[in-house]
Enzyme design. Structure first.
Site, PDB file in Angstrom:
ATOM      1  N   CYS A  42      54.893 -16.391   8.714  1.00  0.00           N
ATOM      2  CA  CYS A  42      53.466 -16.261   8.727  1.00  0.00           C
ATOM      3  C   CYS A  42      52.792 -16.488   7.146  1.00  0.00           C
ATOM      4  O   CYS A  42      53.734 -15.817   6.317  1.00  0.00           O
ATOM      5  CB  CYS A  42      52.950 -14.904   9.168  1.00  0.00           C
ATOM      6  SG  CYS A  42      51.096 -14.755   9.578  1.00  0.00           S
ATOM      7  N   ASP A  44      50.642 -14.780   5.877  1.00  0.00           N
ATOM      8  CA  ASP A  44      50.124 -13.202   5.543  1.00  0.00           C
ATOM      9  C   ASP A  44      50.511 -12.878   4.090  1.00  0.00           C
ATOM     10  O   ASP A  44      51.942 -13.271   4.061  1.00  0.00           O
ATOM     11  CB  ASP A  44      50.605 -12.312   6.511  1.00  0.00           C
ATOM     12  CG  ASP A  44      50.059 -11.120   6.535  1.00  0.00           C
ATOM     13  OD1 ASP A  44      50.012 -10.609   5.312  1.00  0.00           O
ATOM     14  OD2 ASP A  44      49.266 -10.525   7.237  1.00  0.00           O
ATOM     15  N   ARG A  46      51.309 -10.504   2.712  1.00  0.00           N
ATOM     16  CA  ARG A  46      52.143  -8.975   2.686  1.00  0.00           C
ATOM     17  C   ARG A  46      53.579  -9.433   3.281  1.00  0.00           C
ATOM     18  O   ARG A  46      54.308  -8.475   3.428  1.00  0.00           O
ATOM     19  CB  ARG A  46      51.648  -7.965   3.584  1.00  0.00           C
ATOM     20  CG  ARG A  46      50.047  -7.409   3.178  1.00  0.00           C
ATOM     21  CD  ARG A  46      49.477  -6.777   4.336  1.00  0.00           C
ATOM     22  NE  ARG A  46      49.167  -7.488   5.273  1.00  0.00           N
ATOM     23  CZ  ARG A  46      48.421  -7.246   6.399  1.00  0.00           C
ATOM     24  NH1 ARG A  46      47.999  -6.092   6.599  1.00  0.00           N
ATOM     25  NH2 ARG A  46      48.201  -8.089   7.544  1.00  0.00           N
ATOM     26  N   HIS A  98      55.728 -10.876  12.036  1.00  0.00           N
ATOM     27  CA  HIS A  98      55.695  -9.439  11.445  1.00  0.00           C
ATOM     28  C   HIS A  98      54.603  -8.833  12.586  1.00  0.00           C
ATOM     29  O   HIS A  98      53.784  -9.270  12.905  1.00  0.00           O
ATOM     30  CB  HIS A  98      54.960  -9.552  10.106  1.00  0.00           C
ATOM     31  CG  HIS A  98      53.720 -10.076   9.802  1.00  0.00           C
ATOM     32  ND1 HIS A  98      52.510  -9.288   9.672  1.00  0.00           N
ATOM     33  CD2 HIS A  98      53.172 -11.568  10.092  1.00  0.00           C
ATOM     34  CE1 HIS A  98      51.647  -9.965   9.674  1.00  0.00           C
ATOM     35  NE2 HIS A  98      51.861 -11.305   9.707  1.00  0.00           N
ATOM     36  N   CYS A 101      50.501  -8.659  12.820  1.00  0.00           N
ATOM     37  CA  CYS A 101      50.088  -9.965  12.749  1.00  0.00           C
ATOM     38  C   CYS A 101      48.570 -10.286  12.976  1.00  0.00           C
ATOM     39  O   CYS A 101      48.311  -9.852  13.977  1.00  0.00           O
ATOM     40  CB  CYS A 101      50.919 -11.092  13.269  1.00  0.00           C
ATOM     41  SG  CYS A 101      50.504 -12.838  12.602  1.00  0.00           S
TER      42      CYS A 101
HETATM   43 CO    CO Z   1      50.680 -12.712  10.419  1.00  0.00          CO
END
Ligand code: CO
Length: 215
Positions: A42, A44, A46, A98, A101
């Site tokens: 992803c 993201d 993080r 994750h 998400c």
């Molecule tokens: Co995500």
């Protein structure tokens, strides 16, 4: 909060650190890359692919998009997979989702975000496909976490069905596709036991992974 100037200064320290350990590090790496892994994760911020599995530049080929989706007609991810498998000869493709998400949770809550809603229709397809299974969890967090897992399992199946992966298996190339999920609350990666090195194994382990989701 970092400023742009900080980013340049961080970059200098990072490069100097690597050169201190191996003066020819960048020179060697500039000639060729030989990663053994393709990471599909992803976007993201993080979930930093290389960092969380402790790999250095040159060791992992990376593709990231919102909600780590692999769509049969998306030439971006297909091109990455093709290059990684045919040219770089990676030995493992890791689809890593994750928990928590944002893309998956927005889809579950049927929130309107914008253009990205169209991309997230693919996650909605996962919800439709597994609606009765997802109905077992009343709590939204639990349902969301299991949807994050199911989304990874479905994307692993999609990777296995690509012509690129099927052709590689047919010609006997060593290649395993894996489904992992990362916990943002503990920093740990979990294996969703959907790994496949053949089409038959992909079909079999897909079914197993769906029926034995982690608690
Ligand atoms: Co995500």
């Amino acid at each position: 909060m970092s400023s742009l100037a900080d980013l340049f200064s961080n970059n200098q320290s990072w490069a100097q650190g690597l050169i201190a350990k191996d003066p020819s590090f960048f020179e060697k790496l500039s000639i060729q890359q030989q990663p053994e892994y393709l990471w599909i994760g992803c976007s993201d911020s993080r979930v930093p692919a290389e960092e969380l599995v402790g790999l250095a530049p040159g060791e992992i080929f990376v593709h990231r998009n919102v909600a780590n989706v692999v769509v049969h007609t998306d030439f971006n991810s297909l091109s990455v997979i093709q290059f990684a498998v045919d040219m770089l000869k990676v030995k493992h493709i890791i689809v890593c989702g994750h928990y928590g998400c944002g893309g998956v949770m927005a889809t579950l809550r049927q929130e309107r975000v914008g253009l990205v809603d169209n991309w997230l229709r693919h996650v909605d397809d996962v919800i439709q496909k597994h609606s009765s299974l997802l109905g077992h969890w009343e709590n939204e967090t639990d349902r969301g976490n299991h949807l994050c897992e199911l989304n990874v399992i479905e994307q692993v199946a999609n990777v296995c069905k690509t012509t690129v992966v099927r052709d590689a298996w047919e010609r006997g190339q060593q290649l395993t596709v894996h489904g992992w999920i990362y916990g943002m609350k503990d920093g740990l990666v979990r294996d969703l036991c959907t790994s496949a090195s053949t089409l038959e194994e992909a079909r079999c382990n897909y079914q197993k992974a769906i029926t034995t989701l982690p608690e």
